[in-house]
Structures are given as C-alpha cells and as structure tokens.
Design an enzyme around this catalytic site. Structure first.
Site, mmCIF file in Angstrom:
data_model
loop_
_atom_site.group_PDB
_atom_site.id
_atom_site.type_symbol
_atom_site.label_atom_id
_atom_site.label_comp_id
_atom_site.label_asym_id
_atom_site.label_seq_id
_atom_site.Cartn_x
_atom_site.Cartn_y
_atom_site.Cartn_z
ATOM 1 N N LYS A 116 -8.172 60.567 -47.313
ATOM 2 C CA LYS A 116 -9.626 60.440 -47.519
ATOM 3 C C LYS A 116 -10.351 61.782 -47.440
ATOM 4 O O LYS A 116 -11.339 61.998 -48.151
ATOM 5 C CB LYS A 116 -10.240 59.463 -46.519
ATOM 6 N N LYS A 158 -13.516 57.894 -38.767
ATOM 7 C CA LYS A 158 -12.577 57.299 -39.721
ATOM 8 C C LYS A 158 -11.266 58.073 -39.734
ATOM 9 O O LYS A 158 -11.257 59.290 -39.553
ATOM 10 C CB LYS A 158 -13.165 57.318 -41.142
ATOM 11 N N LYS A 201 -21.956 59.906 -40.853
ATOM 12 C CA LYS A 201 -23.123 59.162 -40.396
ATOM 13 C C LYS A 201 -22.839 57.689 -40.671
ATOM 14 O O LYS A 201 -22.339 57.340 -41.745
ATOM 15 C CB LYS A 201 -24.349 59.626 -41.201
ATOM 16 N N TYR A 202 -23.121 56.823 -39.686
ATOM 17 C CA TYR A 202 -22.867 55.393 -39.879
ATOM 18 C C TYR A 202 -24.042 54.767 -40.629
ATOM 19 O O TYR A 202 -25.175 54.786 -40.145
ATOM 20 C CB TYR A 202 -22.664 54.725 -38.520
ATOM 21 N N ILE A 203 -23.785 54.278 -41.814
ATOM 22 C CA ILE A 203 -24.816 53.617 -42.623
ATOM 23 C C ILE A 203 -24.840 52.147 -42.210
ATOM 24 O O ILE A 203 -23.842 51.444 -42.397
ATOM 25 C CB ILE A 203 -24.507 53.738 -44.141
ATOM 26 N N LYS A 237 -12.805 40.356 -48.835
ATOM 27 C CA LYS A 237 -13.836 39.990 -49.804
ATOM 28 C C LYS A 237 -13.787 38.484 -50.079
ATOM 29 O O LYS A 237 -12.708 37.912 -50.199
ATOM 30 C CB LYS A 237 -13.622 40.762 -51.106
ATOM 31 N N GLU A 275 -15.045 53.386 -54.904
ATOM 32 C CA GLU A 275 -15.825 52.545 -53.979
ATOM 33 C C GLU A 275 -16.975 53.345 -53.369
ATOM 34 O O GLU A 275 -16.791 54.476 -52.929
ATOM 35 C CB GLU A 275 -14.865 52.065 -52.885
ATOM 36 N N ASN A 290 -9.596 53.325 -54.922
ATOM 37 C CA ASN A 290 -8.472 52.397 -54.894
ATOM 38 C C ASN A 290 -7.644 52.648 -56.144
ATOM 39 O O ASN A 290 -8.080 52.352 -57.254
ATOM 40 C CB ASN A 290 -8.965 50.956 -54.838
ATOM 41 N N ARG A 292 -5.305 51.459 -57.978
ATOM 42 C CA ARG A 292 -4.525 50.290 -58.419
ATOM 43 C C ARG A 292 -5.445 49.348 -59.186
ATOM 44 O O ARG A 292 -6.654 49.524 -59.192
ATOM 45 C CB ARG A 292 -3.999 49.539 -57.184
HETATM 46 C C1 MV4 Z 1 -18.745 52.971 -43.871
HETATM 47 C C2 MV4 Z 1 -19.731 52.077 -43.393
HETATM 48 C C3 MV4 Z 1 -20.887 52.598 -42.888
HETATM 49 N N1 MV4 Z 1 -21.083 53.933 -42.852
HETATM 50 N N2 MV4 Z 1 -18.987 54.303 -43.806
HETATM 51 C C4 MV4 Z 1 -15.286 49.736 -44.478
HETATM 52 C C5 MV4 Z 1 -14.160 49.695 -45.441
HETATM 53 C C6 MV4 Z 1 -13.985 51.084 -45.926
HETATM 54 N N3 MV4 Z 1 -13.583 51.073 -47.287
HETATM 55 C C7 MV4 Z 1 -15.306 51.729 -45.719
HETATM 56 N N4 MV4 Z 1 -16.060 50.880 -44.851
HETATM 57 C C8 MV4 Z 1 -17.285 51.228 -44.375
HETATM 58 N N5 MV4 Z 1 -17.581 52.549 -44.357
HETATM 59 C C9 MV4 Z 1 -20.133 54.747 -43.304
HETATM 60 N N6 MV4 Z 1 -20.325 56.058 -43.225
HETATM 61 C C10 MV4 Z 1 -19.464 50.709 -43.456
HETATM 62 C C11 MV4 Z 1 -18.231 50.284 -43.947
HETATM 63 C C12 MV4 Z 1 -18.033 48.863 -43.954
HETATM 64 C C13 MV4 Z 1 -17.796 48.160 -45.139
HETATM 65 C C14 MV4 Z 1 -17.734 48.795 -46.375
HETATM 66 C C15 MV4 Z 1 -17.495 48.090 -47.526
HETATM 67 C C16 MV4 Z 1 -17.301 46.713 -47.452
HETATM 68 C C17 MV4 Z 1 -17.356 46.077 -46.266
HETATM 69 C C18 MV4 Z 1 -17.596 46.775 -45.087
HETATM 70 C C19 MV4 Z 1 -17.675 46.096 -43.882
HETATM 71 C C20 MV4 Z 1 -17.897 46.779 -42.740
HETATM 72 C C21 MV4 Z 1 -18.068 48.158 -42.754
#
Ligand code: MV4
Length: 448
Positions: A116, A158, A201-203, A237, A275, A290, A292
């Site tokens: 990543k 992460k 940063k956590y969104i 999903k 994504e 992804n 694939r």
């Molecule tokens: C995030 C996020 C919030 N902030 N990154 C979860 C799966 C992975 N592909 C990335 N994910 C997330 N990354 C930041 N900076 C929230 C998620 C996330 C999420 C993303 C996509 C679909 C479902 C999710 C469920 C929980 C958290």
C-alpha cells in the site's frame, strides 16, 4: 486467441468464466477439490481435474497442483477469478515462466500495488488525491506523534501489506497511537510477514466508491465508471450499485480520470479496480487497487454493456481494446445484492447445508449469477456466497423496486440467508434516498 484456458477457481465465478469462454469458442479446463467433486458447473468445462482435498490451502491455493493441471490439460492461459490465487504475484510469475498466460496484470504491477505504501507513492506521482498522512512507513513513536500533531486526531494505522480492512487501528490520542502502533505492527508481522505500518487521517463515516478500469497491453486504458459499495457490514459488501447515487457529475469525472491516471502510472494491464473513500464534502481519496476481477463486476457490465470477463481474456491474449472512452456509456442504474448462506441469529456465521427448495426470480433486467440449484449442498469450506442477483433498470428507484420484487419472488429453503437483511436495507429510507455510508448497516440495521 487462446484455444484452451484453465479456470483456477470454483463456484459462481468459475461458472461465469466458463460461460464466457464457451461463447468465445474457447475450451476450458476446470479444477475442483474433493468437496466440489460432482459440482454441476464442472459439466460445462471440457475437462475437470481434482487438485486435492476440501481445504483451500491444500487445493485451490496449491500453485504446483494448478500448474500440473494446466500442463496435463494443455492450456495456454489461466484465469484466477477472485480470491484464492488471484492477487498472488508469485503465482502470476510462475504461470508466465511456464509459458502459460496469467489472465491478470503483470506480476511487477501486482507487487507494486499490493504494497500500500508503494501504491500511494505511485498515486501521488500521478497526482491522485491521497488521505493526509505519513510519507511512507512510520518507524518510530516520535515520528508518529509528530505526524499526528500536524494532521490531527483521529488517526488510522494501516499495514502496508494489509488491505480490505485487515490490520487497521484507530487512534484518538498519543497514548492510543503508541499502543496501536505496536499492536498493528505485531499483527501485520503475524498475518502478512511484514510489520510495516503507515498513518492516515481517519475519515469518519466515508462512502466507498470504486472505479472499474480496463487496460490493454498497448497503452490503452479506459474506465467503466464507478460502483458505490458503501452498503457493507464488517468489510463484507452486501449491495453494490452503479452509478453512485447523489454523486456530483464533476466529482465523478475527476474520480474516474484519477483512476485511469493511476493505472497508467503503475503500468497495469487487464481489469482492475481503484478504490476510493469519499467524505461528507464529496472529496475523494485513493485507498488501494484491487488487481483482479471483483465479485461486483456485473453492475458495471450492465450499465456499460461490456462483458468484462471476455475483455480480460482478449487483452491477456494481446488484443487492442475495441472501444475508446467516449464509446463507453453508463446507461440506467444497476444494483447487485450478494445472497449469502448465513445465519442472522448466529452473528451471520456461514450456514452450510442442502438447498431443499429453489425458485429463481426473472423478468426484464434481471440476472442471477450463481452455481447453485435445488438439491445442491453448500460445502462448509469456502465463502458463504450462494449467488448474486443483479437488476438493471432506467432509474435507481425502478431498480430498487425490481430488486425488492425479485427478493420477494425468490424461494431458497434449507439454509438461512441474507435475503431478509437485504430486504430491510433496500426498504430503509437512508438507502432509498441514496444517503448511505459504510457505517449505515451497522448503525441502523443491526439492533435486535
Ligand atoms: C479508511 C477509512 C477511513 N479513513 N481510511 C477499510 C477497507 C480498506 N480498503 C480501507 N478501509 C477504510 N480506510 C481512512 N483514512 C475507512 C475505511 C473503512 C471502509 C472503507 C471502505 C469500505 C468499508 C469500510 C468500512 C470501514 C472502514
């Protein structure tokens, strides 16, 4: 064009690939574990070989056995489907070193995007917007705290080898950041053999919007618009749709173009998904690629009219993409629901068993991608998906009405399924208004 392809997968995606091959006049070699011996879809392949016992680790994940079946079956290419070996760069490399084409991206691109932190570097160079965070891996608590004080809490930790939500940790202050760093690195070391972690940063409450791309080996890259996959539960999903509802046209254009820039920069070919997460102001941020074909590819097929599996095979054989971006429409609205054999009264644990009664809905704009039939026994060894119901209608409102009609019409007895939950989601005002985010199902539909 290939004359013979091995399908290194099982269930609905194996059937989907075999069907595409039959229409293209390509012969197929199927593989199966002891648990899938006699499965009905195997009769549609020209040959089928047993590759081991039920456990995937001893069958569908065994590179040596799959390559053996490919040699015995005398194929020119292998389609990996999704899951199992689909994103295993070593497998892709082994296939090609055996002069068998791997129907997917070059292993170099897979390796770069699988990490990543490297993927984010490529995205940054391609001017694709990133979530504010660390510049690469974080190597000390001091460095992590300095980044946190600059971008502010909450922070998400992460794993660079993670993905799909595995090994993530939220931190709200310096104390939980320090503790989270240690735990995340330890977990990542155990799970992926790679302790590298980075910060973002956590969104909060984001939407999940992804872009389907298709790239040939001659530098042509197109997108097939976006899918909204926000309706999920614990990273599984439940519902995917295209186009994304309530998404401004200009943002959509920028999002799809960003995905194409990234794919070009990574020298990626074949089908892939970029994504993003989208915040409340409709700002989008790159998350991961992804590498694939995905479970939810049919919704993009319905709105564009393009057969993605067929195009994967064509570009892997060296053909030029037969359309330009301007020739790819997005017509109407498509919704897919995943019907899983799961027990809602037992924390949605898999619910294997025999399907004693099955009636499949139909009608205008209805598609059911599934390998199951009345009398089929769902084995306990693999994922619990029974099938995907996809509807395509002129508008989202009509698509929702059609999906609810189909789910009412469907009869599936013998195992518990996610159908009741799907009906609740499709009837909920937040979903109907297109206002769902990734927390919607857990927030509104999990109270019992
Ligand atoms: C995030 C996020 C919030 N902030 N990154 C979860 C799966 C992975 N592909 C990335 N994910 C997330 N990354 C930041 N900076 C929230 C998620 C996330 C999420 C993303 C996509 C679909 C479902 C999710 C469920 C929980 C958290």
């Amino acid at each position: 064009m290939f004359q013979r392809i091995l399908v290194a997968n099982r269930g609905e995606i194996a059937l989907r690939i075999i069907r595409a091959c039959r229409e293209m006049g390509i012969q197929t070699v199927a593989v199966f574990s002891e648990a899938d011996r006699g499965a009905d879809y195997l009769r549609l392949a020209n040959e089928a070989y047993c590759i081991g016992p039920a456990a995937a680790s001893n069958s569908y994940l065994m590179i040596n056995r799959i390559i053996s079946a490919a040699e015995v079956g005398n194929v020119q290419a292998i389609h990996p489907g999704y899951g199992f070996l689909a994103e295993n760069e070593h497998f892709a490399e082994v296939c090609r070193s055996c002069n068998i084409e791997f129907i997917g991206p070059p292993h170099e691109a897979m390796a770069k995007l699988g990490d990543k932190v490297t993927a984010k570097e490529i995205a940054k160079a391609a001017k694709v917007e990133l979530v504010p965070g660390s510049d690469g891996l974080v190597t000390s608590e001091q460095e992590a705290m300095a980044i946190a004080s600059k971008i502010g809490y909450p922070i998400l930790i992460k794993a660079t080898a993670g993905g799909g939500g595995k090994g993530m940790r939220v931190a709200h202050n310096d104390i939980t950041l320090k503790a989270g760093l240690k735990q995340a690195a330890m977990e990542a070391e155990k799970a992926f053999n790679n302790a590298g972690v980075y910060l973002e940063k956590y969104i909060e409450n984001p939407r999940h919007v992804e872009v389907q791309v298709l790239a040939d080996q001659h530098g042509n890259v197109v997108h097939l618009w976006e899918r909204d996959c926000s309706t999920q539960r614990r990273h599984q999903k439940l519902i995917e749709e295209s186009p994304a509802p309530n998404f401004p046209a200009k943002t959509r254009e920028e999002l799809c173009n960003a995905a194409v820039r990234l794919v070009k920069a990574a020298k990626y070919t074949n089908a892939g998904t970029v994504e993003f997460i989208v915040d409340k102001e409709n700002k989008f941020y790159f998350i991961e690629v992804n590498a694939r074909i995905q479970v939810e590819h049919p919704v993009s097929e319905q709105v564009t009219g393009i057969d993605l599996i067929q195009q994967q095979i064509r570009v892997a054989a060296g053909e030029v993409l037969p359309f330009k971006q301007k020739q790819i429409p997005c017509m109407g609205h498509a919704i897919e629901v995943r019907i899983n054999a799961e027990d809602p009264d037992n924390d949605f644990r898999g619910c294997p068993g025999k399907i004693t009664k099955l009636r499949i809905p139909g009608g205008h704009g209805v598609r059911f991608d599934s390998h199951v039939y009345e009398g089929y026994s769902i084995p306990p060894y693999y994922d619990s998906m029974v099938g995907k119901l996809i509807v395509h209608k002129p508008t989202r409102t009509e698509a929702i009405a059609c999906m609810l009609r189909c789910l009412d019409e469907m009869v599936l007895e013998g195992v518990k399924t996610t159908i009741p939950l799907l009906k609740k989601v499709l009837s909920h005002s937040a979903f109907v208004e297109g206002k769902m985010d990734t927390t919607f199902v857990e927030q509104h539909l999990m109270s019992r």
